[in-house]
Design a protein around this motif. Structure first.
Motif, PDB file in Angstrom:
ATOM      1  N   GLU A  49       0.828  -1.205   0.000  1.00  0.00           N
ATOM      2  CA  GLU A  49       0.000   0.000   0.000  1.00  0.00           C
ATOM      3  C   GLU A  49       0.863   1.256   0.000  1.00  0.00           C
ATOM      4  N   VAL A  53       0.449   3.844  -3.032  1.00  0.00           N
ATOM      5  CA  VAL A  53      -0.347   5.000  -2.644  1.00  0.00           C
ATOM      6  C   VAL A  53       0.503   6.143  -2.082  1.00  0.00           C
ATOM      7  N   VAL A  54       1.380   5.830  -1.150  1.00  0.00           N
ATOM      8  CA  VAL A  54       2.077   6.875  -0.404  1.00  0.00           C
ATOM      9  C   VAL A  54       3.385   7.320  -1.068  1.00  0.00           C
ATOM     10  N   LYS A  57       3.205  10.211  -3.475  1.00  0.00           N
ATOM     11  CA  LYS A  57       3.013  11.497  -2.804  1.00  0.00           C
ATOM     12  C   LYS A  57       4.350  12.030  -2.296  1.00  0.00           C
ATOM     13  N   PHE A  80      -1.231  12.010   4.948  1.00  0.00           N
ATOM     14  CA  PHE A  80      -1.705  11.482   3.677  1.00  0.00           C
ATOM     15  C   PHE A  80      -2.009   9.998   3.790  1.00  0.00           C
ATOM     16  N   ALA A  81      -1.116   9.254   4.439  1.00  0.00           N
ATOM     17  CA  ALA A  81      -1.308   7.815   4.600  1.00  0.00           C
ATOM     18  C   ALA A  81      -2.558   7.523   5.411  1.00  0.00           C
ATOM     19  N   LYS A  82      -2.780   8.285   6.476  1.00  0.00           N
ATOM     20  CA  LYS A  82      -3.960   8.060   7.320  1.00  0.00           C
ATOM     21  C   LYS A  82      -5.258   8.278   6.554  1.00  0.00           C
ATOM     22  N   LYS A  83      -5.253   9.211   5.616  1.00  0.00           N
ATOM     23  CA  LYS A  83      -6.445   9.501   4.829  1.00  0.00           C
ATOM     24  C   LYS A  83      -6.683   8.487   3.716  1.00  0.00           C
ATOM     25  N   HIS A  84      -5.605   7.927   3.189  1.00  0.00           N
ATOM     26  CA  HIS A  84      -5.727   7.109   1.980  1.00  0.00           C
ATOM     27  C   HIS A  84      -5.486   5.625   2.162  1.00  0.00           C
ATOM     28  N   LEU A  85      -5.095   5.205   3.346  1.00  0.00           N
ATOM     29  CA  LEU A  85      -4.858   3.777   3.546  1.00  0.00           C
ATOM     30  C   LEU A  85      -5.868   3.191   4.504  1.00  0.00           C
TER      31      LEU A  85
END
Length: 85
Positions: A49, A53-54, A57, A80-85
C-alpha cells in the motif's frame, strides 16, 4: 582517516531521494512512516500500500522542494497515509 557521514533517510535531502534508484523510494518512505510511529493494537501499514499509494506522494513533495530534507515531509506523508490507507 577522513570521517565519513553516512546518509540515512533521517538526514537525506529531497534531491538525494529523487536521485536514488527508483527501487529505493518505497523503502525510504516505509522507514519514514514507521520511524518513531506507534500504531494502536499492533496495526501496521502494508508495504504494498505504501508503494502504490504513499510513495508517489513523497516523490511529488520532494520534486516541488528538492532543497528540503525528506524528513521535513514526514507529517505530510503520515497525514496522507492516514487519509488514503
Amino acid at each position: 582517516a577522513a570521517a565519513t557521514s553516512p546518509t540515512t533517510p533521517a538526514d537525506m535531502s529531497c534531491k538525494e531521494f529523487i536521485d536514488l534508484n527508483p527501487k529505493s523510494f518505497t523503502p525510504v518512505v516505509f522507514w519514514m512512516l514507521n520511524d518513531d510511529t506507534q500504531y494502536k493494537k499492533g496495526d501496521f501499514v502494508d508495504y504494498q500500500e505504501i508503494d502504490t499509494v504513499v510513495t508517489p506522494k513523497g516523490i511529488q513533495l520532494c520534486k516541488k522542494s528538492p532543497e528540503k530534507k525528506v524528513s521535513d515531509f514526514k507529517q505530510d506523508i503520515v497525514n496522507f497515509a492516514k487519509k488514503h490507507l
